[in-house]
Design a protein around this motif. Structure first.
Motif, PDB file in Angstrom:
ATOM      1  N   VAL A   1      -9.494  32.069 -31.562  1.00 49.04           N
ATOM      2  CA  VAL A   1     -10.067  31.336 -30.797  1.00 49.04           C
ATOM      3  C   VAL A   1     -11.213  30.979 -31.507  1.00 49.04           C
ATOM      4  O   VAL A   1     -11.791  31.544 -32.356  1.00 49.04           O
ATOM      5  CB  VAL A   1     -10.633  32.472 -29.326  1.00 49.04           C
ATOM      6  CG1 VAL A   1     -11.620  31.464 -28.579  1.00 49.04           C
ATOM      7  CG2 VAL A   1      -9.685  32.985 -28.397  1.00 49.04           C
ATOM      8  N   LEU A   2     -11.038  29.696 -31.437  1.00 49.66           N
ATOM      9  CA  LEU A   2     -12.559  28.948 -32.410  1.00 49.66           C
ATOM     10  C   LEU A   2     -13.725  28.778 -31.556  1.00 49.66           C
ATOM     11  O   LEU A   2     -13.729  28.667 -30.470  1.00 49.66           O
ATOM     12  CB  LEU A   2     -11.910  27.464 -32.438  1.00 49.66           C
ATOM     13  CG  LEU A   2     -10.476  27.238 -33.364  1.00 49.66           C
ATOM     14  CD1 LEU A   2     -10.075  25.896 -33.817  1.00 49.66           C
ATOM     15  CD2 LEU A   2     -10.623  28.233 -34.472  1.00 49.66           C
ATOM     16  N   LEU A   3     -14.770  28.993 -32.419  1.00 52.24           N
ATOM     17  CA  LEU A   3     -16.204  29.148 -32.121  1.00 52.24           C
ATOM     18  C   LEU A   3     -16.982  27.760 -32.598  1.00 52.24           C
ATOM     19  O   LEU A   3     -16.431  27.568 -33.760  1.00 52.24           O
ATOM     20  CB  LEU A   3     -16.750  30.061 -32.361  1.00 52.24           C
ATOM     21  CG  LEU A   3     -16.458  31.556 -31.505  1.00 52.24           C
ATOM     22  CD1 LEU A   3     -17.384  32.472 -31.975  1.00 52.24           C
ATOM     23  CD2 LEU A   3     -16.657  31.498 -30.021  1.00 52.24           C
ATOM     24  N   SER A   4     -17.655  27.171 -31.758  1.00 49.56           N
ATOM     25  CA  SER A   4     -18.770  26.268 -32.639  1.00 49.56           C
ATOM     26  C   SER A   4     -19.879  26.600 -32.131  1.00 49.56           C
ATOM     27  O   SER A   4     -20.553  26.634 -31.018  1.00 49.56           O
ATOM     28  CB  SER A   4     -18.459  24.642 -31.882  1.00 49.56           C
ATOM     29  OG  SER A   4     -19.491  23.803 -32.550  1.00 49.56           O
ATOM     30  N   VAL A   5     -20.756  27.122 -33.242  1.00 48.51           N
ATOM     31  CA  VAL A   5     -22.221  27.793 -33.050  1.00 48.51           C
ATOM     32  C   VAL A   5     -23.287  27.034 -33.624  1.00 48.51           C
ATOM     33  O   VAL A   5     -22.958  26.641 -34.787  1.00 48.51           O
ATOM     34  CB  VAL A   5     -21.888  29.264 -33.740  1.00 48.51           C
ATOM     35  CG1 VAL A   5     -23.271  29.843 -33.437  1.00 48.51           C
ATOM     36  CG2 VAL A   5     -20.844  30.197 -33.046  1.00 48.51           C
ATOM     37  N   VAL A   6     -24.207  26.753 -32.879  1.00 47.80           N
ATOM     38  CA  VAL A   6     -25.273  26.076 -33.466  1.00 47.80           C
ATOM     39  C   VAL A   6     -26.450  27.187 -33.927  1.00 47.80           C
ATOM     40  O   VAL A   6     -26.921  28.110 -32.778  1.00 47.80           O
ATOM     41  CB  VAL A   6     -26.025  25.250 -32.299  1.00 47.80           C
ATOM     42  CG1 VAL A   6     -27.279  24.683 -33.040  1.00 47.80           C
ATOM     43  CG2 VAL A   6     -25.163  24.076 -32.262  1.00 47.80           C
ATOM     44  N   LEU A   7     -26.690  27.577 -35.152  1.00 47.85           N
ATOM     45  CA  LEU A   7     -27.696  28.500 -35.255  1.00 47.85           C
ATOM     46  C   LEU A   7     -29.076  28.081 -35.586  1.00 47.85           C
ATOM     47  O   LEU A   7     -29.330  27.106 -35.997  1.00 47.85           O
ATOM     48  CB  LEU A   7     -27.088  29.148 -36.586  1.00 47.85           C
ATOM     49  CG  LEU A   7     -25.781  29.742 -36.607  1.00 47.85           C
ATOM     50  CD1 LEU A   7     -25.446  30.492 -38.123  1.00 47.85           C
ATOM     51  CD2 LEU A   7     -25.656  30.825 -35.680  1.00 47.85           C
ATOM     52  N   SER A   8     -29.974  28.851 -35.402  1.00 48.94           N
ATOM     53  CA  SER A   8     -31.442  28.544 -35.776  1.00 48.94           C
ATOM     54  C   SER A   8     -31.534  28.334 -37.249  1.00 48.94           C
ATOM     55  O   SER A   8     -30.737  28.811 -38.143  1.00 48.94           O
ATOM     56  CB  SER A   8     -32.268  29.553 -35.143  1.00 48.94           C
ATOM     57  OG  SER A   8     -32.307  30.927 -36.070  1.00 48.94           O
ATOM     58  N   HIS A   9     -32.406  27.829 -38.028  1.00 49.77           N
ATOM     59  CA  HIS A   9     -32.600  27.748 -39.055  1.00 49.77           C
ATOM     60  C   HIS A   9     -32.768  28.896 -39.718  1.00 49.77           C
ATOM     61  O   HIS A   9     -32.189  29.115 -40.691  1.00 49.77           O
ATOM     62  CB  HIS A   9     -34.035  26.768 -39.575  1.00 49.77           C
ATOM     63  CG  HIS A   9     -33.857  25.299 -39.038  1.00 49.77           C
ATOM     64  ND1 HIS A   9     -32.877  24.357 -39.583  1.00 49.77           N
ATOM     65  CD2 HIS A   9     -34.461  24.609 -38.152  1.00 49.77           C
ATOM     66  CE1 HIS A   9     -32.912  23.257 -39.227  1.00 49.77           C
ATOM     67  NE2 HIS A   9     -34.024  23.421 -38.102  1.00 49.77           N
ATOM     68  N   ARG A  10     -33.412  29.837 -39.335  1.00 53.24           N
ATOM     69  CA  ARG A  10     -33.640  31.085 -40.068  1.00 53.24           C
ATOM     70  C   ARG A  10     -32.127  31.975 -39.885  1.00 53.24           C
ATOM     71  O   ARG A  10     -31.900  32.637 -41.029  1.00 53.24           O
ATOM     72  CB  ARG A  10     -34.655  31.938 -38.955  1.00 53.24           C
ATOM     73  CG  ARG A  10     -34.755  33.354 -39.499  1.00 53.24           C
ATOM     74  CD  ARG A  10     -35.895  34.009 -38.610  1.00 53.24           C
ATOM     75  NE  ARG A  10     -36.082  35.340 -39.154  1.00 53.24           N
ATOM     76  CZ  ARG A  10     -36.580  36.448 -38.540  1.00 53.24           C
ATOM     77  NH1 ARG A  10     -37.147  35.989 -37.161  1.00 53.24           N
ATOM     78  NH2 ARG A  10     -36.540  37.644 -38.895  1.00 53.24           N
TER      79      ARG A  10
END
Length: 136
Positions: A40-49
Motif C-alpha cells: 500500500v503506497l503512502l504519500s507523506v508530507v513531513l515537517s522540515h525537522r
C-alpha cells in the motif's frame, strides 16, 4: 475517498497530491488497494525537522529516505500490533481468572454471531457487510 486515474499507483498518488495541495492541507495520502507487489503506497508530507531527521538517518545507514521512513512506519505498526495483542491477552487472562474457558468461548462466540445476525434495523445493511460476516 477519491479516485485518481493513472498508469500505476505511484504516479496517480503523486498527481493527486499535487492537485489536493492547492485546496486542502493534507499530511498523508494512501492507496486503498495494494500495488502489484502487495504494497500500500503512502504519500507523506513531513515537517522540515522530521524530513531532516529522516535524511540524516538515511545518510548514516546508506538507505534512501523513503526506505528509512518505510522501516520506521513498519516498526511502529509491528509494535502497535504486539501491544494490542498483549492488551487482548491480558484482558482474556482477567476473564479466565473469573470464568471457565468454556464460558468465555461461548460468550465470545455468541457476541460474534450477534454482530453478523441481521436485526430489524440492520436488514437494509449493505451486501458487503453481510458477505463479510458470511465469510468470517
Amino acid at each position: 475517498m477519491t479516485v485518481q486515474r493513472g498508469d500505476s499507483p505511484g504516479p496517480a498518488l503523486h498527481r493527486l497530491r499535487r492537485w489536493l495541495d492547492t485546496v486542502l492541507p493534507i499530511d498523508v495520502l494512501t492507496t486503498h488497494y495494494p500495488d502489484r507487489q502487495g504494497r500500500v503506497l503512502l504519500s507523506v508530507v513531513l515537517s522540515h525537522r522530521a524530513g531532516a531527521q529522516i535524511r540524516r538517518a538515511a545518510a548514516a545507514s546508506g538507505l534512501r529516505p523513503r526506505d528509512v521512513l518505510g522501516e520506521r512506519i513498519t516498526a511502529h505498526l509491528a509494535r502497535e500490533q504486539r501491544q494490542g495483542r498483549h492488551r487482548l491477552e491480558s484482558q482474556l487472562q482477567r476473564l479466565l481468572d473469573h470464568h471457565t474457558p468454556e464460558e468465555v468461548l461461548a460468550c465470545a462466540a455468541d457476541r460474534l454471531l450477534q454482530m453478523c445476525r441481521p436485526t430489524e434495523s440492520t436488514v437494509t445493511s449493505t451486501t458487503a457487510e453481510a458477505a463479510n460476516c458470511a465469510l468470517s
